[in-house]
Design a protein around this motif. Structure first.
Motif, PDB file in Angstrom:
ATOM      1  N   LEU A  85     -40.634 -14.044  30.919  1.00 41.73           N
ATOM      2  CA  LEU A  85     -40.052 -12.704  30.829  1.00 41.73           C
ATOM      3  C   LEU A  85     -39.072 -12.605  29.655  1.00 41.73           C
ATOM      4  CD1 LEU A  85     -39.331 -11.884  34.592  1.00 41.73           C
ATOM      5  CD2 LEU A  85     -41.050 -10.821  33.132  1.00 41.73           C
ATOM      6  N   ILE A  86     -38.269 -13.649  29.468  1.00 43.12           N
ATOM      7  CA  ILE A  86     -37.325 -13.656  28.346  1.00 43.12           C
ATOM      8  C   ILE A  86     -38.082 -13.613  27.018  1.00 43.12           C
ATOM      9  CG2 ILE A  86     -35.553 -14.997  27.169  1.00 43.12           C
ATOM     10  CD1 ILE A  86     -34.647 -13.668  29.798  1.00 43.12           C
ATOM     11  N   LEU A  87     -39.145 -14.379  26.903  1.00 43.22           N
ATOM     12  CA  LEU A  87     -39.952 -14.369  25.679  1.00 43.22           C
ATOM     13  C   LEU A  87     -40.588 -13.000  25.451  1.00 43.22           C
ATOM     14  CD1 LEU A  87     -41.659 -17.875  25.902  1.00 43.22           C
ATOM     15  CD2 LEU A  87     -39.865 -17.154  24.313  1.00 43.22           C
ATOM     16  N   LEU A  88     -41.007 -12.348  26.542  1.00 43.60           N
ATOM     17  CA  LEU A  88     -41.562 -11.003  26.429  1.00 43.60           C
ATOM     18  C   LEU A  88     -40.515 -10.042  25.872  1.00 43.60           C
ATOM     19  CD1 LEU A  88     -43.881  -8.996  27.069  1.00 43.60           C
ATOM     20  CD2 LEU A  88     -42.877  -8.747  29.362  1.00 43.60           C
ATOM     21  N   GLY A  89     -39.290 -10.129  26.405  1.00 42.17           N
ATOM     22  CA  GLY A  89     -38.225  -9.271  25.902  1.00 42.17           C
ATOM     23  C   GLY A  89     -37.899  -9.552  24.443  1.00 42.17           C
ATOM     24  N   PRO A 123     -37.038  -8.046  31.808  1.00 39.17           N
ATOM     25  CA  PRO A 123     -36.407  -9.182  31.113  1.00 39.17           C
ATOM     26  C   PRO A 123     -34.877  -9.108  31.112  1.00 39.17           C
ATOM     27  CG  PRO A 123     -38.287  -8.401  29.858  1.00 39.17           C
ATOM     28  CD  PRO A 123     -38.041  -7.394  30.946  1.00 39.17           C
ATOM     29  N   THR A 124     -34.315  -7.908  31.094  1.00 45.73           N
ATOM     30  CA  THR A 124     -32.862  -7.772  31.184  1.00 45.73           C
ATOM     31  C   THR A 124     -32.362  -8.311  32.515  1.00 45.73           C
ATOM     32  OG1 THR A 124     -32.970  -5.784  29.805  1.00 45.73           O
ATOM     33  CG2 THR A 124     -30.947  -6.131  31.066  1.00 45.73           C
ATOM     34  N   ALA A 208     -23.068 -11.657  14.919  1.00 46.08           N
ATOM     35  CA  ALA A 208     -23.533 -10.608  14.001  1.00 46.08           C
ATOM     36  C   ALA A 208     -24.976 -10.221  14.318  1.00 46.08           C
ATOM     37  CB  ALA A 208     -23.414 -11.085  12.556  1.00 46.08           C
ATOM     38  N   GLY A 209     -25.807 -11.212  14.624  1.00 42.93           N
ATOM     39  CA  GLY A 209     -27.184 -10.920  15.007  1.00 42.93           C
ATOM     40  C   GLY A 209     -27.259 -10.117  16.289  1.00 42.93           C
ATOM     41  N   LEU A 210     -26.411 -10.454  17.253  1.00 44.79           N
ATOM     42  CA  LEU A 210     -26.396  -9.704  18.509  1.00 44.79           C
ATOM     43  C   LEU A 210     -25.858  -8.289  18.309  1.00 44.79           C
ATOM     44  CD1 LEU A 210     -25.263 -12.469  21.032  1.00 44.79           C
ATOM     45  CD2 LEU A 210     -27.574 -11.562  20.659  1.00 44.79           C
ATOM     46  N   LEU A 211     -24.980  -8.094  17.334  1.00 45.74           N
ATOM     47  CA  LEU A 211     -24.531  -6.740  17.009  1.00 45.74           C
ATOM     48  C   LEU A 211     -25.714  -5.902  16.524  1.00 45.74           C
ATOM     49  CD1 LEU A 211     -22.522  -4.470  16.428  1.00 45.74           C
ATOM     50  CD2 LEU A 211     -22.013  -5.588  14.240  1.00 45.74           C
ATOM     51  N   TYR A 212     -26.532  -6.479  15.649  1.00 46.80           N
ATOM     52  CA  TYR A 212     -27.737  -5.764  15.191  1.00 46.80           C
ATOM     53  C   TYR A 212     -28.605  -5.363  16.374  1.00 46.80           C
ATOM     54  CZ  TYR A 212     -32.656  -5.462  13.914  1.00 46.80           C
ATOM     55  OH  TYR A 212     -33.970  -5.081  13.837  1.00 46.80           O
ATOM     56  N   LEU A 213     -28.808  -6.299  17.301  1.00 45.10           N
ATOM     57  CA  LEU A 213     -29.649  -6.019  18.468  1.00 45.10           C
ATOM     58  C   LEU A 213     -29.012  -4.964  19.366  1.00 45.10           C
ATOM     59  CD1 LEU A 213     -30.640  -9.693  19.174  1.00 45.10           C
ATOM     60  CD2 LEU A 213     -32.222  -7.864  18.534  1.00 45.10           C
ATOM     61  N   SER A 214     -27.699  -5.003  19.473  1.00 41.49           N
ATOM     62  CA  SER A 214     -26.986  -3.991  20.262  1.00 41.49           C
ATOM     63  C   SER A 214     -27.225  -2.594  19.694  1.00 41.49           C
ATOM     64  CB  SER A 214     -25.489  -4.323  20.278  1.00 41.49           C
ATOM     65  OG  SER A 214     -24.740  -3.297  20.871  1.00 41.49           O
ATOM     66  N   ASP A 248     -28.128   0.342  27.663  1.00 39.11           N
ATOM     67  CA  ASP A 248     -29.164   0.341  26.627  1.00 39.11           C
ATOM     68  C   ASP A 248     -29.007  -0.823  25.641  1.00 39.11           C
ATOM     69  OD1 ASP A 248     -26.883   1.383  25.452  1.00 39.11           O
ATOM     70  OD2 ASP A 248     -27.795   3.276  24.835  1.00 39.11           O
ATOM     71  N   ALA A 249     -27.767  -1.079  25.216  1.00 42.52           N
ATOM     72  CA  ALA A 249     -27.543  -2.183  24.272  1.00 42.52           C
ATOM     73  C   ALA A 249     -27.740  -3.538  24.941  1.00 42.52           C
ATOM     74  CB  ALA A 249     -26.149  -2.088  23.666  1.00 42.52           C
ATOM     75  N   LEU A 250     -27.498  -3.618  26.252  1.00 44.01           N
ATOM     76  CA  LEU A 250     -27.699  -4.884  26.971  1.00 44.01           C
ATOM     77  C   LEU A 250     -29.180  -5.235  27.066  1.00 44.01           C
ATOM     78  CD1 LEU A 250     -25.149  -4.466  29.908  1.00 44.01           C
ATOM     79  CD2 LEU A 250     -24.881  -5.845  27.846  1.00 44.01           C
ATOM     80  N   THR A 251     -30.045  -4.216  27.168  1.00 43.80           N
ATOM     81  CA  THR A 251     -31.470  -4.505  27.292  1.00 43.80           C
ATOM     82  C   THR A 251     -32.018  -5.235  26.069  1.00 43.80           C
ATOM     83  OG1 THR A 251     -32.129  -2.342  26.388  1.00 43.80           O
ATOM     84  CG2 THR A 251     -31.844  -2.494  28.779  1.00 43.80           C
ATOM     85  N   SER A 252     -31.392  -5.006  24.924  1.00 46.17           N
ATOM     86  CA  SER A 252     -31.868  -5.663  23.702  1.00 46.17           C
ATOM     87  C   SER A 252     -31.147  -6.971  23.418  1.00 46.17           C
ATOM     88  CB  SER A 252     -31.705  -4.716  22.493  1.00 46.17           C
ATOM     89  OG  SER A 252     -30.369  -4.249  22.397  1.00 46.17           O
ATOM     90  N   THR A 253     -29.883  -7.084  23.831  1.00 46.69           N
ATOM     91  CA  THR A 253     -29.113  -8.287  23.489  1.00 46.69           C
ATOM     92  C   THR A 253     -29.269  -9.411  24.509  1.00 46.69           C
ATOM     93  OG1 THR A 253     -27.179  -7.289  24.547  1.00 46.69           O
ATOM     94  CG2 THR A 253     -27.351  -7.058  22.164  1.00 46.69           C
ATOM     95  N   LEU A 254     -29.311  -9.076  25.800  1.00 42.87           N
ATOM     96  CA  LEU A 254     -29.297 -10.130  26.818  1.00 42.87           C
ATOM     97  C   LEU A 254     -30.520 -11.044  26.770  1.00 42.87           C
ATOM     98  CD1 LEU A 254     -27.725  -8.470  29.996  1.00 42.87           C
ATOM     99  CD2 LEU A 254     -26.653  -9.923  28.275  1.00 42.87           C
ATOM    100  N   PRO A 255     -31.753 -10.516  26.648  1.00 50.56           N
ATOM    101  CA  PRO A 255     -32.890 -11.439  26.589  1.00 50.56           C
ATOM    102  C   PRO A 255     -32.818 -12.401  25.403  1.00 50.56           C
ATOM    103  CG  PRO A 255     -33.647  -9.236  27.111  1.00 50.56           C
ATOM    104  CD  PRO A 255     -32.203  -9.106  26.732  1.00 50.56           C
TER     105      PRO A 255
END
Length: 268
Positions: A85-89, A123-124, A208-214, A248-255
């Protein structure tokens, strides 16, 4: 009461409930609580996708219950499925979501929207379970990245915002807001480096990468709302909109944060 006051009071109430759950909830209760959150977000996703009310309710219940059944029913095989699931996200957010925004896809077909909702939300939920199992400090440390970025972007954008980040997707977001989030997270990285003895440069690059994803997660939901003709995903959180607006930002950063942690753990 001003909109800002409502926003702050709601955030304080959410933290008063959420932080004790992070610190003291046993794994089984945490899984149920987070499945409830994901179920509410799934209902809002379905409504953004213009599902009929009854269909949206069924979709939300099935998604939340399906997640719980998977984690309990698979037993010893759950860690393997959780990794999948994490890889899917990760795949969705690194490759599909950027193309979706660049291409201004609508993907209005109910089946496509239902499938994307699963890929965004389940995945979140899996990441929340994984990080919680690693300890409250790990989970709160990752969540703080998104919370700090969101708060700093909001106030910097209100005070200094002049240049639109993506006007065709979300007219309210500005480059100045992103810059404010970047500065705040740089300070956060410095504090973590000092307090936890972590090397600053790798930590800064990860944050910084997680900021982009956020930002990507925020923009993705904004685009879905724009296509749907809705300002907020819901109205259950005064000053914030809906549950999906808040995560919304957690769905992209957490996985992806979870994927990096998995990789580090298996590399040691």
């Amino acid at each position: 009461m001003t909109p800002l006051t409502r926003r702050v009071l709601t955030a304080m109430l959410l933290l008063a409930v959420f932080v004790p759950a992070v610190l003291w909830a046993p794994a089984w209760l945490w899984a149920i609580l987070m499945a409830g959150v994901i179920g509410m977000a799934a209902f809002e996703w379905a409504r953004l996708s213009h599902f009929p009310l009854q269909s949206a309710r069924i979709y939300a219940v099935l998604l939340a219950l399906g997640a719980l059944v998977l984690s309990n029913g698979l037993a010893a095989d759950w860690p393997i499925f959780q990794t999948g699931l994490i890889l899917l996200g990760i795949t969705f957010w690194l490759f599909v979501a950027p193309l979706w925004l660049l291409g201004h896809w609508h993907a209005a077909q109910p089946f496509v929207r239902a499938a994307v909702g699963v890929v965004v939300l389940v995945p979140t939920w899996a990441a929340l379970l994984y990080l919680h199992a690693r300890g409250p400090g790990v989970l709160l440390g990752v969540l703080a990245i998104v919370w700090i970025a969101d708060t700093a972007a909001y106030f910097a954008g209100r005070q200094f915002g002049r240049h639109k980040l993506a006007p065709a997707i979300s007219p309210g977001k500005t480059w100045e807001g992103v810059a404010g989030a970047f500065v705040a997270l740089a300070l956060y990285a410095g504090a973590l480096s000092l307090l936890a003895g972590m090397p600053l440069l790798p930590l800064f690059l990860v944050i910084a990468g997680l900021l982009y994803l956020s930002v990507l997660g925020d923009l993705f939901e904004s685009w879905i709302k724009r296509v749907s003709g809705m300002k907020d995903s819901g109205d259950v959180l005064p000053g914030h909109g809906g549950v999906l607006d808040r995560i919304d930002a957690l769905t992209s950063t957490l996985p992806i944060a979870t994927g990096m942690l998995m990789w580090l753990e298996r590399s040691v």
